[in-house]
Design an enzyme around this catalytic site. Structure first.
Site, PDB file in Angstrom:
ATOM      1  N   SER A 187       0.796  -1.225   0.000  1.00 40.31           N
ATOM      2  CA  SER A 187       0.000   0.000   0.000  1.00 40.31           C
ATOM      3  C   SER A 187       0.831   1.279   0.000  1.00 40.31           C
ATOM      4  CB  SER A 187      -0.953   0.002   1.190  1.00 40.31           C
ATOM      5  OG  SER A 187      -0.236  -0.182   2.387  1.00 40.31           O
ATOM      6  N   HIS A 215      -5.358  -3.835  -2.121  1.00 45.64           N
ATOM      7  CA  HIS A 215      -5.127  -2.833  -3.167  1.00 45.64           C
ATOM      8  C   HIS A 215      -5.052  -3.438  -4.574  1.00 45.64           C
ATOM      9  CE1 HIS A 215      -4.568   0.808  -0.737  1.00 45.64           C
ATOM     10  NE2 HIS A 215      -4.085  -0.009   0.185  1.00 45.64           N
ATOM     11  N   LYS A 247     -12.113  -0.467  -0.962  1.00 52.03           N
ATOM     12  CA  LYS A 247     -11.253   0.380  -1.801  1.00 52.03           C
ATOM     13  C   LYS A 247     -11.851   0.420  -3.211  1.00 52.03           C
ATOM     14  CE  LYS A 247      -7.345  -0.658   1.208  1.00 52.03           C
ATOM     15  NZ  LYS A 247      -7.434   0.484   2.109  1.00 52.03           N
TER      16      LYS A 247
HETATM   17  N1  PMP Z   1      -5.055  -4.923   4.237  1.00 54.19           N
HETATM   18  C1  PMP Z   1      -4.377  -4.027   3.500  1.00 54.19           C
HETATM   19  C2  PMP Z   1      -3.176  -4.481   2.718  1.00 54.19           C
HETATM   20  C3  PMP Z   1      -4.803  -2.687   3.462  1.00 54.19           C
HETATM   21  O1  PMP Z   1      -4.141  -1.788   2.734  1.00 54.19           O
HETATM   22  C4  PMP Z   1      -5.944  -2.303   4.206  1.00 54.19           C
HETATM   23  C5  PMP Z   1      -6.466  -0.879   4.172  1.00 54.19           C
HETATM   24  N2  PMP Z   1      -5.646   0.088   4.674  1.00 54.19           N
HETATM   25  C6  PMP Z   1      -6.602  -3.252   4.959  1.00 54.19           C
HETATM   26  C7  PMP Z   1      -6.139  -4.565   4.950  1.00 54.19           C
HETATM   27  C8  PMP Z   1      -7.791  -2.911   5.784  1.00 54.19           C
HETATM   28  O2  PMP Z   1      -8.916  -2.842   4.975  1.00 54.19           O
HETATM   29  P1  PMP Z   1     -10.260  -2.160   5.513  1.00 54.19           P
HETATM   30  O3  PMP Z   1     -10.099  -0.699   5.320  1.00 54.19           O
HETATM   31  O4  PMP Z   1     -11.325  -2.768   4.663  1.00 54.19           O
HETATM   32  O5  PMP Z   1     -10.394  -2.551   6.946  1.00 54.19           O
END
Ligand code: PMP
Length: 401
Positions: A187, A215, A247
């Site tokens: 990310s 992502h 996302k």
């Molecule tokens: N896993 C990864 C790799 C992420 O980038 C994110 C979001 N920041 C999440 C999990 C968490 O997802 P959510 O916003 O749906 O809780």
């Protein structure tokens, strides 16, 4: 025993922690969007080009999703009314999971409340004492936290370093389950996990590969089926796919997709699924519309990638370092954190909303602005961003000219 009068007072704890955050430069004060989550939104009373969201396909405020959300809300109500395992599983929940499993080409899928709770739930349900879990050092916080709760033996490998992963697999034999855990798309840097090497390597040692595709889902692979699909492992039973629905899919939620037995086990053991209420109908409606839309209309992914390629090419021509990103996540490196924060402030003055990130979110010396290009950005939006970047980059001495 008399209670200690020396116990920390709540107010002292709050002030000292806040003080510590301020003095270490880690204090966060979220920007408030005064209009919907779109490629152009409003902040501090003015319209801005939004390069800060994860709204890859522009679905967060899309009429097709909103209509379906409204229809489900009217037909099914505002809430699920109970945790899924007690009385909160509505037919629409299971219909959407079947739709998602078909889309992912896995035998089944289970939806949890968020991507964060999905990692908690799946890793918690799978891992036991005597198991081995090996995790990329740049994996998401939700994976790190989930592993903290686990009794499995934990090892961390240097980012994408397959030589170190092999060594750790060799040095930690076990008869238990072996899991190699990675983000599909990282990310902060926008690079891909090398699944083409990682999955065969894990297989050599009888290990399962666990991919968090937060992502990559809706961004990579045919019709946005994700990073695992992009590398051709969608039918592999030794690859577990998890991800988020918040996302590219524009709404909220997380999923785990794999063999039907995985779904069955999670229903019985994933603690967020067991102990926290399921999604409201409007969420399920919007998500089912999102999956339909991306399959029916290829132009969303087309625009996302056209925009990504042109924005990256122009930033590179201007002289910015994009740190090898391969996806719409476009980091622009500014060096130390104050420079990245100052750049973000100067961009906002020019009508561009892009967030600066410094240590400990990213390594020291690699503070950056993380831009995310979406399908919704027009050429005008991206041109405005590029000219602001050119001006700010020169003002801060990050690019020449
Ligand atoms: N896993 C990864 C790799 C992420 O980038 C994110 C979001 N920041 C999440 C999990 C968490 O997802 P959510 O916003 O749906 O809780």
């Amino acid at each position: 025993m008399t209670p200690s009068l020396r116990a920390t007072r709540l107010q002292d704890r709050l002030s000292s922690e806040l003080q510590r955050l301020h003095s270490s430069g880690l204090y966060i004060s979220p920007r408030v969007l005064e209009a919907p989550q779109r490629a152009r939104t409003r902040i501090l009373g003015r319209e801005v080009v939004n390069l800060a969201s994860n709204n890859y396909l522009g679905f967060a405020d899309h009429p097709y999703l909103k209509e379906r959300a409204a229809a489900y809300l009217h037909q099914w109500g505002v809430g699920a009314g109970a945790v899924r395992t007690i009385a909160g599983t509505l037919k629409i929940h299971e219909d959407f999971e079947a739709q998602l499993a078909e889309f992912k080409h896995t035998g089944s899928a289970l939806v949890l409340q968020s991507g964060f709770t999905t990692n908690q739930g799946v890793l918690g349900a799978l891992l036991q004492d005597g198991d081995l879990v090996i995790s990329d050092e740049l994996n998401h916080a939700s994976i790190i936290d989930a592993l903290r709760l686990s009794k499995a033996t934990k090892r961390v490998f240097k980012h994408k370093d397959m030589t170190e992963l092999r060594r750790l697999l060799e040095e930690n034999p076990t008869d238990g389950l072996k899991l190699v855990v990675t983000d599909g798309v990282f990310s902060m840097d926008g690079d891909l996990a090398p699944l083409d090497q990682m999955v065969p390597l894990a297989r050599e040692f009888g290990a399962v590969t666990y991919v968090d595709d937060a992502h990559g889902s809706g961004v990579l692979g045919e019709q946005g089926r994700g990073t695992v699909h992009h590398f051709g492992f969608q039918h592999a039973h030794d690859v577990i796919q998890v991800g988020t629905l918040s996302k590219a899919w524009g709404v909220i939620g997380g999923y785990a997709a794999g063999h039907p037995d995985l779904r069955d086990l999670l229903i019985n053991k994933a603690r967020p699924f067991l102990f926290s209420t399921g999604h409201p109908p409007a969420v399920v409606g919007a998500l089912s519309a999102a999956l339909e839309l991306v399959q029916r209309d290829p132009s969303f992914m087309q625009r996302l990638w056209d925009n990504t390629r042109s924005f990256k090419a122009e930033l590179t021509t201007l002289g910015f370092d994009l740190f090898g990103s391969q996806t719409p996540i476009t980091p622009v490196i500014f060096g130390e954190a104050p420079a990245a924060f100052e750049a973000s402030r100067l961009l906002l003055e020019r009508g561009i909303f892009a967030v600066g990130l410094g240590f400990p979110t990213v390594p020291k010396g690699l503070a950056r602005i993380r831009n995310i290009v979406t399908a919704e950005h027009t050429k005008g939006d991206l041109d405005a961003a590029l000219s602001a970047y050119a001006a700010v980059g020169r003002e801060l001495g990050v690019i020449g000219g």
